[in-house]
Scaffold this motif. Structure first.
Motif, PDB file in Angstrom:
ATOM      1  N   MET A   1      11.761  -8.542  10.404  1.00 27.98           N
ATOM      2  CA  MET A   1      10.906  -9.522   9.727  1.00 27.98           C
ATOM      3  C   MET A   1      10.303  -8.919   8.459  1.00 27.98           C
ATOM      4  SD  MET A   1       7.539 -11.510  11.149  1.00 27.98           S
ATOM      5  CE  MET A   1       6.381 -10.199  10.813  1.00 27.98           C
ATOM      6  N   ASN A   2      10.240  -9.705   7.415  1.00 26.20           N
ATOM      7  CA  ASN A   2       9.577  -9.283   6.185  1.00 26.20           C
ATOM      8  C   ASN A   2       8.256 -10.005   6.043  1.00 26.20           C
ATOM      9  OD1 ASN A   2      11.692  -7.583   5.104  1.00 26.20           O
ATOM     10  ND2 ASN A   2      12.836  -9.484   4.917  1.00 26.20           N
ATOM     11  N   ILE A   3       7.385  -9.413   5.267  1.00 25.23           N
ATOM     12  CA  ILE A   3       6.091 -10.018   4.973  1.00 25.23           C
ATOM     13  C   ILE A   3       5.977 -10.092   3.460  1.00 25.23           C
ATOM     14  CG2 ILE A   3       3.599  -9.776   5.189  1.00 25.23           C
ATOM     15  CD1 ILE A   3       4.485  -7.943   7.754  1.00 25.23           C
ATOM     16  N   GLY A  15       4.049  -8.931  -3.758  1.00 26.56           N
ATOM     17  CA  GLY A  15       4.574  -7.763  -3.060  1.00 26.56           C
ATOM     18  C   GLY A  15       5.082  -8.136  -1.688  1.00 26.56           C
ATOM     19  N   SER A  16       5.761  -7.208  -1.069  1.00 26.43           N
ATOM     20  CA  SER A  16       6.264  -7.473   0.269  1.00 26.43           C
ATOM     21  C   SER A  16       6.275  -6.191   1.092  1.00 26.43           C
ATOM     22  CB  SER A  16       7.665  -8.076   0.195  1.00 26.43           C
ATOM     23  OG  SER A  16       8.557  -7.138  -0.337  1.00 26.43           O
ATOM     24  N   ALA A  22       4.189  -2.403   8.619  1.00 28.41           N
ATOM     25  CA  ALA A  22       2.911  -3.077   8.786  1.00 28.41           C
ATOM     26  C   ALA A  22       2.788  -3.675  10.174  1.00 28.41           C
ATOM     27  CB  ALA A  22       2.787  -4.190   7.756  1.00 28.41           C
ATOM     28  N   THR A  23       1.635  -3.486  10.762  1.00 21.33           N
ATOM     29  CA  THR A  23       1.310  -4.160  12.007  1.00 21.33           C
ATOM     30  C   THR A  23       0.279  -5.233  11.694  1.00 21.33           C
ATOM     31  OG1 THR A  23      -0.522  -2.675  12.463  1.00 21.33           O
ATOM     32  CG2 THR A  23       1.633  -2.000  13.275  1.00 21.33           C
ATOM     33  N   PRO A  24       0.176  -6.248  12.531  1.00 19.18           N
ATOM     34  CA  PRO A  24      -0.844  -7.274  12.279  1.00 19.18           C
ATOM     35  C   PRO A  24      -2.237  -6.678  12.112  1.00 19.18           C
ATOM     36  CG  PRO A  24       0.629  -8.002  14.007  1.00 19.18           C
ATOM     37  CD  PRO A  24       0.989  -6.561  13.702  1.00 19.18           C
ATOM     38  N   GLU A  25      -2.528  -5.629  12.851  1.00 22.58           N
ATOM     39  CA  GLU A  25      -3.850  -4.985  12.761  1.00 22.58           C
ATOM     40  C   GLU A  25      -4.050  -4.390  11.362  1.00 22.58           C
ATOM     41  OE1 GLU A  25      -1.724  -4.443  15.272  1.00 22.58           O
ATOM     42  OE2 GLU A  25      -2.788  -5.463  16.892  1.00 22.58           O
ATOM     43  N   LYS A  26      -3.033  -3.695  10.878  1.00 14.76           N
ATOM     44  CA  LYS A  26      -3.101  -3.082   9.553  1.00 14.76           C
ATOM     45  C   LYS A  26      -3.293  -4.123   8.467  1.00 14.76           C
ATOM     46  CE  LYS A  26      -0.356   1.146   9.502  1.00 14.76           C
ATOM     47  NZ  LYS A  26       0.939   1.668   9.059  1.00 14.76           N
ATOM     48  N   LEU A  27      -2.641  -5.243   8.621  1.00 19.40           N
ATOM     49  CA  LEU A  27      -2.674  -6.285   7.591  1.00 19.40           C
ATOM     50  C   LEU A  27      -3.968  -7.085   7.631  1.00 19.40           C
ATOM     51  CD1 LEU A  27       0.966  -7.487   8.097  1.00 19.40           C
ATOM     52  CD2 LEU A  27       0.080  -6.290   6.100  1.00 19.40           C
ATOM     53  N   GLY A  28      -4.745  -6.899   8.677  1.00 17.67           N
ATOM     54  CA  GLY A  28      -5.997  -7.629   8.791  1.00 17.67           C
ATOM     55  C   GLY A  28      -5.814  -9.018   9.382  1.00 17.67           C
ATOM     56  N   PHE A  29      -4.623  -9.328   9.861  1.00 16.85           N
ATOM     57  CA  PHE A  29      -4.382 -10.653  10.437  1.00 16.85           C
ATOM     58  C   PHE A  29      -5.296 -10.912  11.624  1.00 16.85           C
ATOM     59  CE2 PHE A  29       0.380 -10.998   9.139  1.00 16.85           C
ATOM     60  CZ  PHE A  29       0.007 -10.942   7.812  1.00 16.85           C
ATOM     61  N   THR A  30      -5.577  -9.871  12.372  1.00  8.73           N
ATOM     62  CA  THR A  30      -6.370 -10.039  13.587  1.00  8.73           C
ATOM     63  C   THR A  30      -7.834 -10.329  13.269  1.00  8.73           C
ATOM     64  OG1 THR A  30      -6.634  -7.651  13.697  1.00  8.73           O
ATOM     65  CG2 THR A  30      -4.885  -8.604  15.037  1.00  8.73           C
ATOM     66  N   THR A  50       7.369 -13.741   6.961  1.00  6.19           N
ATOM     67  CA  THR A  50       6.010 -14.262   7.023  1.00  6.19           C
ATOM     68  C   THR A  50       5.455 -14.289   5.607  1.00  6.19           C
ATOM     69  OG1 THR A  50       5.661 -13.401   9.228  1.00  6.19           O
ATOM     70  CG2 THR A  50       3.691 -13.884   7.944  1.00  6.19           C
ATOM     71  N   TYR A  51       5.053 -15.465   5.147  1.00  2.00           N
ATOM     72  CA  TYR A  51       4.475 -15.613   3.822  1.00  2.00           C
ATOM     73  C   TYR A  51       2.955 -15.611   3.946  1.00  2.00           C
ATOM     74  CZ  TYR A  51       9.168 -16.822   2.433  1.00  2.00           C
ATOM     75  OH  TYR A  51      10.518 -16.784   2.202  1.00  2.00           O
TER      76      TYR A  51
END
Ligand SMILES: [Zn+2]
Length: 77
Positions: A1-3, A15-16, A22-30, A50-51
């Protein structure tokens, strides 16, 4: 999967990342609540991507200036 990150205002590509980086935690998604998550993050299964909507520096400063403009145009009562 790409982000993939892009600006929500001017739609410019910012950027991508690959999921390996990247984990969801790292990206701040959580840190997002479900509404914010739904508004900002859009997984497209067809692209396996994931956009993520964010705001670029240009739009951020433009918005800040616009806000100042609106404030200065507000009549003092
Ligand atoms: Zn922008």
């Amino acid at each position: 999967m790409n982000i993939v990150y892009y600006c929500r205002h001017c739609k410019s590509y910012m950027g991508s990342l690959s999921a390996a980086q990247a984990t969801p935690e790292k990206l701040g998604f959580t840190a997002l609540n479900p509404e914010e998550y739904a508004a900002c993050i859009n997984y497209v299964a067809r692209d396996d991507t994931t956009y993520v909507k964010t705001v670029c520096e240009y739009c951020e400063s433009a918005l800040a200036q616009h806000q100042d403009l609106q404030l200065s145009q507000t009549p003092i009562q």
